[in-house]
Design a protein around this motif. Structure first.
Motif, mmCIF file in Angstrom:
data_model
loop_
_atom_site.group_PDB
_atom_site.id
_atom_site.type_symbol
_atom_site.label_atom_id
_atom_site.label_comp_id
_atom_site.label_asym_id
_atom_site.label_seq_id
_atom_site.Cartn_x
_atom_site.Cartn_y
_atom_site.Cartn_z
ATOM 1 N N GLU A 142 0.828 -1.208 0.000
ATOM 2 C CA GLU A 142 0.000 0.000 0.000
ATOM 3 C C GLU A 142 0.865 1.262 0.000
ATOM 4 O O GLU A 142 0.595 2.219 -0.727
ATOM 5 C CB GLU A 142 -0.904 -0.017 1.238
ATOM 6 C CG GLU A 142 -1.733 1.233 1.410
ATOM 7 C CD GLU A 142 -2.397 1.283 2.766
ATOM 8 O OE1 GLU A 142 -3.602 1.560 2.781
ATOM 9 O OE2 GLU A 142 -1.721 1.051 3.791
ATOM 10 N N THR A 143 1.917 1.272 0.811
ATOM 11 C CA THR A 143 2.797 2.433 0.894
ATOM 12 C C THR A 143 3.509 2.677 -0.426
ATOM 13 O O THR A 143 3.622 3.822 -0.876
ATOM 14 C CB THR A 143 3.815 2.256 2.043
ATOM 15 O OG1 THR A 143 3.096 2.099 3.271
ATOM 16 C CG2 THR A 143 4.751 3.438 2.156
ATOM 17 N N LEU A 144 3.969 1.618 -1.078
ATOM 18 C CA LEU A 144 4.612 1.787 -2.382
ATOM 19 C C LEU A 144 3.623 2.381 -3.388
ATOM 20 O O LEU A 144 3.934 3.343 -4.077
ATOM 21 C CB LEU A 144 5.149 0.456 -2.908
ATOM 22 C CG LEU A 144 5.748 0.516 -4.318
ATOM 23 C CD1 LEU A 144 7.020 1.352 -4.351
ATOM 24 C CD2 LEU A 144 6.005 -0.874 -4.863
ATOM 25 N N VAL A 145 2.441 1.804 -3.442
ATOM 26 C CA VAL A 145 1.461 2.233 -4.442
ATOM 27 C C VAL A 145 0.989 3.658 -4.181
ATOM 28 O O VAL A 145 0.936 4.477 -5.096
ATOM 29 C CB VAL A 145 0.266 1.251 -4.486
ATOM 30 C CG1 VAL A 145 -0.853 1.778 -5.376
ATOM 31 C CG2 VAL A 145 0.722 -0.113 -4.983
ATOM 32 N N THR A 146 0.670 3.978 -2.931
ATOM 33 C CA THR A 146 0.095 5.293 -2.648
ATOM 34 C C THR A 146 1.147 6.376 -2.445
ATOM 35 O O THR A 146 1.038 7.457 -3.016
ATOM 36 C CB THR A 146 -0.826 5.238 -1.408
ATOM 37 O OG1 THR A 146 -0.082 4.793 -0.279
ATOM 38 C CG2 THR A 146 -2.017 4.333 -1.657
ATOM 39 N N ASP A 147 2.176 6.102 -1.644
ATOM 40 C CA ASP A 147 3.132 7.143 -1.287
ATOM 41 C C ASP A 147 4.257 7.319 -2.289
ATOM 42 O O ASP A 147 4.752 8.426 -2.476
ATOM 43 C CB ASP A 147 3.730 6.864 0.096
ATOM 44 C CG ASP A 147 2.702 6.934 1.205
ATOM 45 O OD1 ASP A 147 1.523 7.180 0.904
ATOM 46 O OD2 ASP A 147 3.072 6.739 2.373
#
Length: 125
Positions: free
Chosen positions: A83-88
């Protein structure tokens, strides 16, 4: 010219070694589910690494605080890392319905691989 820092470098300081193993083994599936070219080897600028580690750590602390003591946080580590890779890092939005389906597919992958299932459940060495 030095080596290019990667998302793996960010995660190594935050995730458990088992979560990194799970991410490594599921990289082809995760890349397919999220339409990614790279996962752990995605380049991350030096100046971005500290803030990513901090956000990831804060998210995981909030999640782990909610879990019963007998539940391994590893599945949450894996999902939060993606999630962090995709969003941030990539700046994409995630949509609830799509995420539920992706989680179902990842759960199926965990259950079909006995070692991954044991790792995620916190029962493997």
């Amino acid at each position: 010219m030095g080596t290019v820092p990667t998302y793996r470098d960010v995660l190594m300081a935050v995730l458990s070694p088992g979560a990194l193993v799970v991410l490594e083994r599921l990289t082809p599936l995760i890349c397919a589910l999220y339409d990614l070219d790279l996962l752990l080897d995605y380049p991350v600028a030096d100046q971005q690494q500290g803030s990513l580690r901090e956000r990831l750590s804060e998210r995981l602390e909030r999640i782990v605080a909610l879990l019963p003591s007998d539940v391994s946080p590893m599945a949450n580590e894996v999902f939060t890392a993606v999630e962090t890779l995709v969003t941030d890092v990539l700046g994409r939005e995630l949509f609830l319905g799509e995420e539920i389906r992706r989680l179902e597919l990842l759960d199926e992958a965990f259950r079909n691989d006995p070692l991954l299932f044991q790792l995620v459940r916190g029962r493997a060495n």
